[in-house]
Scaffold this motif. Structure first.
Motif, short mmCIF file in Angstrom:
data_model
loop_
_atom_site.label_atom_id
_atom_site.label_comp_id
_atom_site.label_asym_id
_atom_site.label_seq_id
_atom_site.Cartn_x
_atom_site.Cartn_y
_atom_site.Cartn_z
N VAL A 36 26.78 5.04 -170.02
CA VAL A 36 27.29 4.10 -169.05
C VAL A 36 25.88 3.57 -168.22
CG1 VAL A 36 29.57 4.88 -168.99
CG2 VAL A 36 27.82 6.06 -167.54
N VAL A 37 25.23 4.42 -168.01
CA VAL A 37 24.03 3.97 -167.53
C VAL A 37 22.64 4.11 -168.19
CG1 VAL A 37 22.49 4.33 -165.29
CG2 VAL A 37 25.02 4.59 -165.25
N THR A 38 21.52 3.28 -168.19
CA THR A 38 20.36 3.38 -168.77
C THR A 38 19.34 3.37 -167.89
OG1 THR A 38 21.26 2.17 -170.68
CG2 THR A 38 18.72 2.32 -170.46
N VAL A 39 18.38 4.40 -167.89
CA VAL A 39 17.33 4.73 -167.11
C VAL A 39 16.20 4.27 -167.93
CG1 VAL A 39 15.84 6.19 -165.71
CG2 VAL A 39 18.34 6.54 -165.77
N ALA A 40 15.33 3.36 -167.42
CA ALA A 40 14.30 2.66 -167.98
C ALA A 40 12.86 3.10 -167.35
CB ALA A 40 14.45 1.23 -168.25
N GLY A 41 12.16 2.04 -167.59
CA GLY A 41 10.65 2.46 -167.27
C GLY A 41 10.30 2.47 -165.80
N ASN A 42 11.34 2.09 -164.85
CA ASN A 42 10.99 2.02 -163.29
C ASN A 42 11.51 3.61 -163.02
OD1 ASN A 42 9.99 -0.46 -163.41
ND2 ASN A 42 12.32 -1.35 -162.90
N GLY A 43 12.20 4.30 -163.92
CA GLY A 43 12.57 5.87 -163.60
C GLY A 43 13.77 5.79 -162.58
N LEU A 44 13.96 6.79 -161.78
CA LEU A 44 14.88 6.97 -161.06
C LEU A 44 15.00 6.07 -159.61
CD1 LEU A 44 15.84 10.56 -161.36
CD2 LEU A 44 17.30 8.57 -162.08
N THR A 45 15.64 4.81 -159.54
CA THR A 45 15.17 3.83 -158.58
C THR A 45 16.69 4.27 -157.64
OG1 THR A 45 16.46 1.92 -159.56
CG2 THR A 45 13.71 2.09 -159.55
N GLU A 46 16.67 3.90 -156.57
CA GLU A 46 17.71 3.90 -155.75
C GLU A 46 19.17 3.40 -156.29
OE1 GLU A 46 19.86 5.66 -152.94
OE2 GLU A 46 17.78 5.96 -153.11
N PRO A 47 19.11 2.14 -156.81
CA PRO A 47 20.18 1.50 -157.23
C PRO A 47 20.64 2.18 -158.70
CG PRO A 47 18.74 -0.15 -157.06
CD PRO A 47 18.19 1.05 -156.54
N VAL A 48 19.79 2.84 -159.50
CA VAL A 48 20.15 3.49 -160.62
C VAL A 48 20.96 4.87 -160.20
CG1 VAL A 48 19.22 4.85 -162.70
CG2 VAL A 48 18.49 2.70 -162.18
N LEU A 49 20.38 5.63 -159.15
CA LEU A 49 21.01 6.73 -158.65
C LEU A 49 22.36 6.51 -158.20
CD1 LEU A 49 17.88 8.90 -157.05
CD2 LEU A 49 19.44 9.31 -158.94
N THR A 50 22.69 5.31 -157.52
CA THR A 50 23.91 4.85 -156.96
C THR A 50 24.86 4.78 -158.13
OG1 THR A 50 22.67 3.89 -154.99
CG2 THR A 50 24.96 3.28 -155.56
N GLU A 51 24.44 4.03 -159.17
CA GLU A 51 25.33 3.69 -160.15
C GLU A 51 25.63 4.92 -161.21
OE1 GLU A 51 27.64 1.60 -162.67
OE2 GLU A 51 26.75 1.05 -160.65
N ILE A 52 24.85 5.94 -161.15
CA ILE A 52 24.92 7.14 -161.58
C ILE A 52 26.34 7.91 -160.98
CG2 ILE A 52 24.09 9.56 -162.79
CD1 ILE A 52 21.45 7.91 -163.40
N ASP A 53 25.85 7.91 -159.76
CA ASP A 53 26.73 8.59 -158.69
C ASP A 53 28.06 8.13 -158.74
OD1 ASP A 53 27.19 10.57 -156.42
OD2 ASP A 53 27.24 8.88 -155.16
#
Length: 100
Positions: free
Chosen positions: A21-38
């Motif tokens: 449901v979420v893809t973590v790419a080259g920028n790593g764990l950014t705040e928006p990615v962590l928010t979406e995973i959460d």
């Protein structure tokens, strides 16, 4: 919040049919990615996350960092995909992958 082997086996069985449901790419764990995973963990409790990072050690460290920051359990990692679990405070039977 350690999972028993029976729970892990059950969650791996459920997770087999799930798509990331979420893809973590080259920028790593950014705040928006962590928010979406959460958000996805709160809605679905059991999710797959794809880590599109080539270096294996870096990828595993980011998976562990995700689990530490979001207080979730890594049920399984296969290649670039991790299966994460966190019990929802108020599980929604229509959204939860465990209650369907």
């Amino acid at each position: 919040m350690s999972l028993s082997n029976v729970q892990k086996k059950q969650y791996r069985n459920i997770g087999h049919t799930l798509n990331p449901v979420v893809t973590v790419a080259g920028n790593g764990l950014t705040e928006p990615v962590l928010t979406e995973i959460d958000r996805a963990l709160e809605d679905h409790e059991l999710i797959k996350v794809r880590y599109s990072i080539s270096d294996r050690e870096v990828r595993y460290s980011i998976v562990e960092e995700t689990a530490k920051v979001l207080k979730c359990e890594v049920v399984q990692t296969i290649g670039k995909v991790a299966l994460l679990y966190r019990a929802a405070l108020e599980p929604n039977p229509k959204l939860s992958n465990l209650l369907r």
